[in-house]
Design a protein around this motif. Structure first.
Motif, mmCIF file in Angstrom:
data_model
loop_
_atom_site.group_PDB
_atom_site.id
_atom_site.type_symbol
_atom_site.label_atom_id
_atom_site.label_comp_id
_atom_site.label_asym_id
_atom_site.label_seq_id
_atom_site.Cartn_x
_atom_site.Cartn_y
_atom_site.Cartn_z
ATOM 1 N N ALA A 185 -28.976 63.570 49.758
ATOM 2 C CA ALA A 185 -28.946 64.890 49.128
ATOM 3 C C ALA A 185 -27.657 65.090 48.345
ATOM 4 N N GLY A 186 -26.560 64.556 48.869
ATOM 5 C CA GLY A 186 -25.282 64.669 48.167
ATOM 6 C C GLY A 186 -25.279 63.902 46.860
ATOM 7 N N ALA A 187 -25.950 62.747 46.822
ATOM 8 C CA ALA A 187 -26.046 61.982 45.570
ATOM 9 C C ALA A 187 -26.805 62.773 44.516
ATOM 10 N N ILE A 188 -27.867 63.449 44.950
ATOM 11 C CA ILE A 188 -28.626 64.283 44.016
ATOM 12 C C ILE A 188 -27.765 65.440 43.526
ATOM 13 N N ALA A 189 -27.063 66.083 44.455
ATOM 14 C CA ALA A 189 -26.223 67.221 44.087
ATOM 15 C C ALA A 189 -25.136 66.824 43.101
ATOM 16 N N GLY A 190 -24.535 65.653 43.308
ATOM 17 C CA GLY A 190 -23.481 65.196 42.411
ATOM 18 C C GLY A 190 -23.979 64.962 40.998
ATOM 19 N N GLN A 191 -25.133 64.296 40.864
ATOM 20 C CA GLN A 191 -25.692 64.051 39.532
ATOM 21 C C GLN A 191 -26.184 65.340 38.894
ATOM 22 N N TYR A 192 -26.686 66.242 39.697
ATOM 23 C CA TYR A 192 -27.117 67.549 39.188
ATOM 24 C C TYR A 192 -25.932 68.292 38.579
ATOM 25 N N ALA A 193 -24.802 68.278 39.280
ATOM 26 C CA ALA A 193 -23.609 68.964 38.773
ATOM 27 C C ALA A 193 -23.137 68.343 37.463
#
Length: 251
Positions: A185-193
């Motif tokens: 989930a953190g990998a997704i959040a980072g790319q989303y940002a």
């Protein structure tokens, strides 16, 4: 009625669909060890006039699948610099996994805005596509099962204990399960940002793959609001390509 057989040969199993235009006639999943069962199932369905697939499982798997259809010339997708209005920004476009390319094409058939295309399988890929049609790039990380297995193989005592999702895990099994999901989930959040900073626009998260429900449970409410779950994203992308006018050239 002409039918097209679509194949998504992934790292661990084969997903397939038989389609006629936009109509899905049948779909399923097959293990590579029991491809004869897959072939027997197809015998009860309309015979395909064309077979189009994505293969990231290697040449041995490709040969095993091709042997099931000696009367057909299988068409294995290769990523291109440009296709269906999608522009591949990989330094070497042909090196992009065909499953990722097909998934992005499938995602754009459902939404034309800025997209984060997430495939959550054996590995998890997170790819950024902007409304103008450019695939900017993406990341690959071990999937949920591989993360757990890496801990089991790399430590003496952890093994593969089971655990349920929890905000504050209180057992080793829960700690491993939730740690892996939090990392994904953190990998997704980072790319989303990064993508929202790049475009200054709303980004939708197109999520597909077997571990999608588990990862969804760890997304923040803000990210969950932008979530667009779509099953069989690779097959949907392949179907978009199957419906193209064969006389049209793609670069």
């Amino acid at each position: 009625m002409s039918a097209v057989l679509l194949l998504d040969a992934g790292n661990t199993r084969l997903k397939w669909a038989l389609v006629s235009g936009s109509q899905w006639l049948a779909e399923g999943i097959a293990d590579y060890a029991t491809l004869d069962t897959f072939q027997a199932h197809l015998a009860n369905l309309p015979a395909p006039t064309r077979i189009l697939g994505s293969n990231v499982a290697g040449t041995t798997v490709a040969a095993s699948i091709a042997a099931l259809f000696p009367q057909h010339q299988l068409e294995w997708l290769q990523s291109k610099p440009t296709e269906t209005g999608l522009h591949n920004q990989y330094r070497e476009p042909s090196q992009l996994g065909s499953d990722r390319w097909a998934a992005m094409i499938g995602a754009r058939s459902s939404s034309t805005g800025d997209l984060l295309v997430v495939m959550a399988g054996t590995a998890m890929t997170v790819d950024a596509v902007i409304a103008e049609g450019d695939f900017l790039g993406g990341i690959i990380t071990p999937g949920f099962r591989l993360m757990r297995e890496s801990l089991a193989h790399g430590t003496a005592d952890l093994g593969l204990p089971e655990g349920t999702t929890a905000a504050f895990p209180q057992s080793t099994g829960e700690a491993i399960v939730n740690g892996a999901l939090a990392a994904l989930a953190g990998a997704i959040a980072g790319q989303y940002a990064l993508l929202t900073q790049r475009t200054g626009r709303t980004v939708r998260i197109v999520l597909s793959g077997g571990d999608a429900p588990l990862i969804t449970s760890k997304l923040t409410p803000a990210l969950a609001e932008q979530l667009m779950p779509i099953d069989n994203l690779v097959l949907r992308g392949l179907n978009c390509l199957a419906q193209l006018d064969p006389t049209q050239e793609t670069q």
